[in-house]
Design an enzyme around this catalytic site. Structure first.
Site, PDB file in Angstrom:
ATOM      1  CD  GLU A   1     -26.065   8.441  56.604  1.00 47.13           C
ATOM      2  OE1 GLU A   1     -25.814   7.571  55.742  1.00 47.13           O
ATOM      3  OE2 GLU A   1     -26.315   8.164  57.797  1.00 47.13           O
TER       4      GLU A   1
ATOM      5  CE  LYS B   1     -27.341  23.869  50.096  1.00 47.97           C
ATOM      6  NZ  LYS B   1     -28.419  23.694  49.107  1.00 47.97           N
TER       7      LYS B   1
ATOM      8  CB  CYS C   1     -28.399   6.688  48.838  1.00 46.56           C
ATOM      9  SG  CYS C   1     -29.551   6.401  50.183  1.00 46.56           S
TER      10      CYS C   1
ATOM     11  CB  THR D   1     -21.105  17.448  47.468  1.00 47.23           C
ATOM     12  OG1 THR D   1     -21.470  17.584  46.105  1.00 47.23           O
ATOM     13  CG2 THR D   1     -21.370  18.745  48.180  1.00 47.23           C
TER      14      THR D   1
ATOM     15  CD  GLU E   1     -24.898   7.288  43.904  1.00 43.76           C
ATOM     16  OE1 GLU E   1     -24.252   8.340  43.974  1.00 43.76           O
ATOM     17  OE2 GLU E   1     -25.667   6.898  44.794  1.00 43.76           O
TER      18      GLU E   1
HETATM   19  P1  NAD Z   1     -25.109  16.806  45.938  1.00 44.15           P
HETATM   20  O1  NAD Z   1     -23.899  16.361  46.640  1.00 44.15           O
HETATM   21  O2  NAD Z   1     -24.944  17.452  44.612  1.00 44.15           O
HETATM   22  O3  NAD Z   1     -25.918  17.854  46.824  1.00 44.15           O
HETATM   23  C1  NAD Z   1     -26.341  17.569  48.148  1.00 44.15           C
HETATM   24  C2  NAD Z   1     -26.481  18.871  48.908  1.00 44.15           C
HETATM   25  O4  NAD Z   1     -25.214  19.492  49.021  1.00 44.15           O
HETATM   26  C3  NAD Z   1     -27.388  19.881  48.223  1.00 44.15           C
HETATM   27  O5  NAD Z   1     -28.110  20.580  49.215  1.00 44.15           O
HETATM   28  C4  NAD Z   1     -26.397  20.808  47.539  1.00 44.15           C
HETATM   29  O6  NAD Z   1     -26.898  22.099  47.307  1.00 44.15           O
HETATM   30  C5  NAD Z   1     -25.280  20.832  48.555  1.00 44.15           C
HETATM   31  N1  NAD Z   1     -23.980  21.208  48.003  1.00 44.15           N
HETATM   32  C6  NAD Z   1     -23.531  21.011  46.747  1.00 44.15           C
HETATM   33  N2  NAD Z   1     -22.273  21.500  46.621  1.00 44.15           N
HETATM   34  C7  NAD Z   1     -21.929  22.005  47.830  1.00 44.15           C
HETATM   35  C8  NAD Z   1     -20.770  22.629  48.352  1.00 44.15           C
HETATM   36  N3  NAD Z   1     -19.687  22.849  47.587  1.00 44.15           N
HETATM   37  N4  NAD Z   1     -20.763  23.008  49.641  1.00 44.15           N
HETATM   38  C9  NAD Z   1     -21.844  22.771  50.435  1.00 44.15           C
HETATM   39  N5  NAD Z   1     -22.969  22.198  49.990  1.00 44.15           N
HETATM   40  C10 NAD Z   1     -23.020  21.811  48.716  1.00 44.15           C
HETATM   41  O7  NAD Z   1     -26.069  15.541  45.857  1.00 44.15           O
HETATM   42  P2  NAD Z   1     -27.407  15.412  45.023  1.00 44.15           P
HETATM   43  O8  NAD Z   1     -27.062  15.301  43.575  1.00 44.15           O
HETATM   44  O9  NAD Z   1     -28.358  16.453  45.473  1.00 44.15           O
HETATM   45  O10 NAD Z   1     -27.972  14.009  45.562  1.00 44.15           O
HETATM   46  C11 NAD Z   1     -27.637  12.778  45.035  1.00 44.15           C
HETATM   47  C12 NAD Z   1     -26.607  12.076  45.891  1.00 44.15           C
HETATM   48  O11 NAD Z   1     -27.056  11.965  47.237  1.00 44.15           O
HETATM   49  C13 NAD Z   1     -26.342  10.643  45.443  1.00 44.15           C
HETATM   50  O12 NAD Z   1     -24.967  10.390  45.465  1.00 44.15           O
HETATM   51  C14 NAD Z   1     -27.058   9.808  46.488  1.00 44.15           C
HETATM   52  O13 NAD Z   1     -26.568   8.498  46.619  1.00 44.15           O
HETATM   53  C15 NAD Z   1     -26.836  10.629  47.708  1.00 44.15           C
HETATM   54  N6  NAD Z   1     -27.786  10.294  48.773  1.00 44.15           N
HETATM   55  C16 NAD Z   1     -27.321   9.640  49.878  1.00 44.15           C
HETATM   56  C17 NAD Z   1     -28.207   9.257  50.888  1.00 44.15           C
HETATM   57  C18 NAD Z   1     -27.724   8.496  52.086  1.00 44.15           C
HETATM   58  O14 NAD Z   1     -28.445   8.443  53.066  1.00 44.15           O
HETATM   59  N7  NAD Z   1     -26.537   7.893  52.075  1.00 44.15           N
HETATM   60  C19 NAD Z   1     -29.566   9.567  50.773  1.00 44.15           C
HETATM   61  C20 NAD Z   1     -30.002  10.239  49.644  1.00 44.15           C
HETATM   62  C21 NAD Z   1     -29.105  10.595  48.639  1.00 44.15           C
END
Ligand code: NAD
Length: 492
Positions: free
Chosen positions: A255, A180, A289, A237, A386
């Site tokens: 992650e 997803k 990230c 999340t 962040e």
């Molecule tokens: P997010 O947590 O908002 O969303 C990530 C995913 O989770 C999306 O697919 C979203 O639709 C889904 N999601 C959101 N709410 C959910 C729920 N209640 N239940 C299940 N799924 C849900 O993150 P974002 O804003 O898309 O991305 C940015 C974040 O990702 C930053 O914090 C960044 O640091 C992190 N990130 C981490 C890595 C890593 O490898 N550590 C890599 C890239 C990004």
């Protein structure tokens, strides 16, 4: 959209399940071009219906996948890598448009997806157990078994990179996947799966649910057919996902985000350190990230490093992602732009000084100017949370001990770097920084061969390399009695 149309044979956007585009019937979701702020496509949230169909398709295709020999699975994954290589330019163009990422960065990340499939293709037939020299008359050996159906959730900042990063090891270990991607950037993930099927992966082995987090994402974590959850996204999340997975006792890898310290000592090559600091925070418009969002500089070099970085920030070419010269694109969405503006404005009201940037760029699109903030304390919100944008805070330190103390004064622990001319200092600091990745005189080099993951609030479990592969299977111990006269065990 052209590639979407050509590869999938439809203009309709939706989930990709069992080899077909399936329209969703839930709440409408609009895809907005971050450069023009215009809607270029829309789709209905997949929801429980799409999740259920995707999980069933993955379950069924997983049986076909596991019936192949390990070598056959390896050859299929290698072919996927070749399929991606053949379409890097088209995939990168769609990724650049939908994420707002400069085309050359999108191309590099898409090429890395090909490398991921090639790397894990080699592992497919090298996963074996061991024989354990137990003190009884048993032949005791281990097998590594895949989980079955794995759920993967990915964010919007690097959709195709994170998809390939998790799909390749999951498949190499013998699993099937329901992916997803973020509802903001679902297209390239579905295209990647289509390319993978054309290259020979069984149809339905990977299915992509286009949908919202609280509906589709939640339904996926709650599905009883899902045996493992891998989540890449925000800490907020991540907590929800871990709690939901915990309810079902489903293991998960998280992650999450970071607030990485980029430490520059006075004896460093300052030309390289300043260039590295700019790349660490401004590439991907800071939506990374591992962004080097806290720049710690030894007091003796502080004014020079901050001054030079601010000057460099002002010279970066910010513009349309598809322009080959662009170094910094827009941020991906309006909500993120608002978050960046609010956090910077709050910091400036509290006494921080913008040595560069500090506001939206004067043009259409979600552009925020590369920003260097001075006069920040490490305990301030802007240094602890962040921003996920092109914003770095500069903080002076006195000596090694002070640098390490400030670097580790954070809940996060994803990455960090040390710049110095001293070999022993470099290794000492690398050891002391609490983070999953530490670079020395370098920043942001990431390769599928090395493990990657977080300490503390940056998550747990590992991706990439052999450690990442091991997350996708579990060991089973088999005890074979070789002595028919041996006493039967009683108790343990
Ligand atoms: P997010 O947590 O908002 O969303 C990530 C995913 O989770 C999306 O697919 C979203 O639709 C889904 N999601 C959101 N709410 C959910 C729920 N209640 N239940 C299940 N799924 C849900 O993150 P974002 O804003 O898309 O991305 C940015 C974040 O990702 C930053 O914090 C960044 O640091 C992190 N990130 C981490 C890595 C890593 O490898 N550590 C890599 C890239 C990004």
């Amino acid at each position: 959209m052209r590639l979407w149309h050509e590869l999938l044979g439809t203009e309709q956007v939706g989930s990709y399940i069992g080899g077909e585009v399936v329209p969703g019937s839930g709440d409408p979701v609009e895809l907005i071009d971050p450069t023009t702020e215009e809607t270029y496509a829309s789709f209905g949230d997949g929801g429980e219906g799409a999740v259920s169909a995707a999980t069933q398709a993955a379950h069924d295709a997983g049986e076909v996948w596991r019936a192949l020999t390990a070598s056959e699975r390896g050859r299929a994954l290698w072919a996927v890598g070749q399929g991606v290589r053949a379409q890097v330019d088209e995939l990168a163009l769609l990724e650049a448009r939908s994420v707002g990422k400069p085309l050359r960065d999108a191309r590099a990340e898409t090429t890395k997806v090909a490398e991921m499939f090639e790397y894990y293709a080699g592992w497919a037939d090298k996963q074996h157990g061991e024989v354990i020299p137990v003190p009884t008359s048993h032949l005791t050996y281990t097998l590594r078994e895949p989980y079955g159906v794995v759920a993967q959730m990915t964010p919007w900042n690097a959709p195709i990179f994170t998809a390939g990063w998790q799909l390749a090891p999951a498949l190499a270990a013998g699993n099937a996947v329901v992916l997803k991607p973020s509802e903001l950037t679902p297209l390239t993930s579905a295209l990647l799966v289509r390319i993978a099927e054309r290259a020979g992966l069984p149809t339905g082995l990977v299915n992509v649910v286009a949908g919202l987090g609280p509906s589709s994402g939640q339904a996926l974590v709650a599905d009883p057919r899902v045996a493992k959850v891998v989540f890449v996204g925000s800490p907020a999340t991540g907590r929800r996902i871990a709690a939901a997975a915990g309810e079902r006792l489903t293991p998960c890898v998280l992650e999450l985000g970071g607030k990485s310290a980029n430490i520059v000592f006075g004896d460093a090559d300052l030309d390289r350190a300043v260039g590295g600091a700019a790349a660490a925070i401004f590439s991907g418009a800071g939506q990374s990230c591992v962004a080097g969002s806290r720049l710690l500089v030894q007091a003796s070099a502080y004014d020079e490093v901050v001054g030079r970085l601010a000057e460099l920030a002002g010279r970066l070419r910010q513009g349309v992602p598809t322009d080959e010269d662009t170094q910094v694109g827009p941020v991906q969405n309006a909500r993120q732009l608002t978050q960046i503006s609010t956090m910077v404005d709050t910091a400036v009201s509290a006494g921080a000084r913008a040595a560069a940037g500090g506001s939206r760029a004067d043009q259409d699109g979600y552009f925020y100017r590369p920003t260097v903030l001075d006069g920040v304390d490490n305990s301030d919100q802007i240094a602890q949370e962040e921003v996920f944008g092109p914003v770095v805070v500069a903080i002076p330190f006195e000596d090694e001990q002070d640098a390490v103390r400030i670097a580790n004064d954070t809940d996060f622990g994803l990455a960090g770097a040390v710049w110095t001319g001293s070999v022993d200092l470099a290794h000492r600091v690398a050891r002391q920084v609490r983070a999953g990745t530490v670079w020395v005189n370098s920043y942001k080099t990431i390769n599928v061969m090395a493990p990657f993951g977080g300490f503390g609030a940056s998550g747990h479990g590992r991706s990439s390399g052999h450690d990442g592969l091991l997350e996708y299977s579990q060991p089973k111990a088999v005890w074979v009695e070789t002595d028919a006269e041996a006493p039967l065990a009683f108790g343990y």
